[in-house]
Design an enzyme around this catalytic site. Structure first.
Site, mmCIF file in Angstrom:
data_model
loop_
_atom_site.group_PDB
_atom_site.id
_atom_site.type_symbol
_atom_site.label_atom_id
_atom_site.label_comp_id
_atom_site.label_asym_id
_atom_site.label_seq_id
_atom_site.Cartn_x
_atom_site.Cartn_y
_atom_site.Cartn_z
ATOM 1 N N ASN A 220 0.854 -1.187 0.000
ATOM 2 C CA ASN A 220 0.000 0.000 0.000
ATOM 3 C C ASN A 220 0.885 1.230 0.000
ATOM 4 O OD1 ASN A 220 -2.251 -1.558 0.208
ATOM 5 N ND2 ASN A 220 -2.683 -1.070 2.339
ATOM 6 N N ASP A 289 -4.959 -5.516 2.534
ATOM 7 C CA ASP A 289 -6.172 -6.303 2.848
ATOM 8 C C ASP A 289 -6.093 -7.716 2.284
ATOM 9 O OD1 ASP A 289 -7.482 -4.377 4.327
ATOM 10 O OD2 ASP A 289 -8.263 -3.379 2.519
ATOM 11 N N LYS A 299 11.834 -16.789 -8.230
ATOM 12 C CA LYS A 299 11.341 -15.721 -9.093
ATOM 13 C C LYS A 299 10.476 -16.319 -10.203
ATOM 14 C CE LYS A 299 12.854 -11.911 -11.956
ATOM 15 N NZ LYS A 299 13.903 -11.443 -12.845
ATOM 16 N N PRO A 315 -5.536 -10.853 8.072
ATOM 17 C CA PRO A 315 -6.294 -10.615 9.306
ATOM 18 C C PRO A 315 -6.516 -9.122 9.517
ATOM 19 C CG PRO A 315 -4.005 -11.185 9.787
ATOM 20 C CD PRO A 315 -4.190 -11.383 8.318
ATOM 21 N N ASP A 316 -7.676 -8.753 10.045
ATOM 22 C CA ASP A 316 -7.904 -7.349 10.411
ATOM 23 C C ASP A 316 -7.330 -7.157 11.812
ATOM 24 O OD1 ASP A 316 -8.964 -4.892 11.382
ATOM 25 O OD2 ASP A 316 -10.408 -4.946 9.736
ATOM 26 N N ILE A 317 -6.169 -6.535 11.882
ATOM 27 C CA ILE A 317 -5.437 -6.436 13.154
ATOM 28 C C ILE A 317 -6.221 -5.606 14.172
ATOM 29 C CG2 ILE A 317 -3.255 -5.725 14.223
ATOM 30 C CD1 ILE A 317 -2.001 -5.996 11.353
ATOM 31 N N LYS A 347 -16.828 2.250 9.484
ATOM 32 C CA LYS A 347 -15.648 1.473 9.915
ATOM 33 C C LYS A 347 -15.517 1.460 11.429
ATOM 34 C CE LYS A 347 -12.629 1.734 6.085
ATOM 35 N NZ LYS A 347 -11.573 2.393 5.357
ATOM 36 N N LYS A 351 -15.608 -2.113 13.319
ATOM 37 C CA LYS A 351 -14.428 -2.615 14.054
ATOM 38 C C LYS A 351 -14.634 -2.490 15.559
ATOM 39 C CE LYS A 351 -11.501 -1.468 10.137
ATOM 40 N NZ LYS A 351 -10.507 -2.365 9.590
#
Ligand code: CTP
Length: 408
Positions: A220, A289, A299, A315-317, A347, A351
């Site tokens: 990202n 994500d 390679k 995983p969504d930490i 969100k 969460k």
């Protein structure tokens, strides 16, 4: 686990040039001078010729304890400093009020008086507190100048919104001297906005990097600047700070315990092993994500044919930490490209966290300043545009206030 507390990363900025440009709000710079001096800053006031039409230099001289300067041509100023000495002496420049005309001049690199010359020749941070009529603020030429100055590294403090001296209402009001002081006092080093001694804070920052093969990754875009600024602000405020960071080009704020990671899975593991005795968790990282399902050990060779990569969710930490039996006070960050309020609020609820900091990605990415809104159960709280350093202290202060009200 505890780590030794060490002195703050930032040497405090003690020596300030306060530039006053022409406008009715110049009178507020008198109170600002008094507050800055009281907070421990040495203040050298420099007025433009236009500013001297609104307030006498003698007023500023009495408040700052230094002769006010406004002419470039005196070979040596009253206090023994010429403009070269002055540029070397100062650690930061604040222009308050910054008029539309002054912004236009410095946006174009003009250097035809003492203040514009110092701005043009600076190698120190420049803070601009604009003040003007709302139509002038919104004028496309002014907006272009603001954009240019931001790109050139200047940090805007405000303007605020509200009733103006001309009787109109809108954007363009100089922030109140007390508001400006609370933004600047952590930089002056007089006092942080909050006292975090005895608190343990865990933060994530930067991007995560997901391997496709040994030489290719998915990542990202994230400079890590906001997370590092928060870590530095937390150290300055006295907290015991652990920073779990993906790769960035930034130097680690002194006093933080750094745990470097690459992938989302590594970040999750590091967070879970550090979080047990944390009081607050700031999840600032731009976590990928999705990650390649089975990264290749070698390679991957090109075949010329289209390639399909199977990605599986990471995983969504933040959600994982928030769902722990005794979670720390969790603060999330939402960088959106559109519908900021709707997505950020959604969100926060999804969460199950008390506070989320929202911003527009295109406004923030890679930059030193930002414009954020805090969303909590009481609603939304927009903060004035400011440097990430200043915003970090404000976000910390908001989080602590909320945490304290929740625990009473
Ligand atoms: N976050 C996290 N773990 C993830 C994804 C996000 O801890 N796997 C955290 C981020 O650090 C941030 C918050 O969740 O504090 C919101 O991240 P963001 O990427 O904006 O939202 P997502 O939940 O990933 O949703 P979307 O990508 O659909 O916007």
């Amino acid at each position: 686990m505890t780590y030794p507390t060490v002195p703050p990363r930032h040497p405090p900025l003690r020596r300030w040039i306060l530039g006053v440009s022409g406008g009715i709000a110049a009178y507020k710079a008198c109170e600002l001078t008094r507050l800055l001096v009281k907070a421990g800053a040495e203040v050298q006031v420099i007025m433009t010729q236009a500013a001297t039409q609104f307030v006498t230099p003698l007023t500023f001289q009495s408040l700052s304890g230094r002769p006010v300067l406004s002419h470039i041509w005196e070979p040596r100023q009253d206090n023994g400093m010429d403009h070269i000495d002055l540029a070397r002496w100062a650690e930061a420049i604040l222009i308050a009020p910054a008029s539309a005309d002054f912004l236009a001049r410095i946006a174009h690199g003009m250097a035809d008086d003492l203040l514009t010359t110092l701005v043009a020749a600076r190698s120190i941070p420049l803070y601009l507190a604009p003040a003007m009529n709302q139509a002038m603020w919104n004028n496309p030429a002014n907006q272009r100048n603001v954009e240019q100055l931001t790109l050139d590294g200047a940090i805007f403090l405000g303007p605020g919104e509200g009733q103006q001296a001309c009787g109109e209402t809108g954007m363009g009001r100089l922030l109140e001297p007390s508001e400006l002081l609370s933004l600047l006092s952590p930089l002056i080093g007089s006092k942080p906005l909050v006292d975090l001694r005895g608190k343990r804070i865990v933060l994530t920052a930067g991007p995560t990097v997901e391997a496709i093969d040994p030489v290719r990754t998915l990542t990202n875009i994230s400079s890590g600047k906001m997370g590092y600024a928060l870590a530095a602000a937390a150290v300055i405020s006295g907290a015991d700070v652990t920073l779990i960071s993906g790769p960035t080009a930034l130097s680690v704020p002194a006093g933080c315990h750094l745990i470097p990671v690459h992938s989302a899975a590594q970040m999750r593991d590091a967070v879970l092993s550090e979080i047990q005795d944390a009081d607050l968790f700031f999840s600032v990282a731009a976590v990928a994500d999705y990650t390649p399902e089975s990264p290749s050990g070698h390679k991957i060779k090109k075949t010329g044919a289209p390639m399909t990569l199977t990605l599986v969710p990471t995983p969504d930490i933040l959600a994982t930490v928030a769902a722990l039996p005794n979670p720390p006070f969790c603060v999330g960050f939402a960088a959106e490209s559109q519908h900021l309020e709707e997505y950020a609020k959604r969100k926060r609820l999804a969460k199950n966290i008390p506070l989320i900091v929202g911003n527009l990605a295109q406004r923030a990415l890679g930059r030193d300043d930002n414009e954020v809104t805090l969303f909590d159960a009481n609603g939304s709280h927009p903060l004035s545009p400011a440097s990430k350093e200043i915003l970090a202290h404000q976000i910390l202060a908001h989080a602590i206030t909320l945490m304290n009200t929740q625990s009473t």
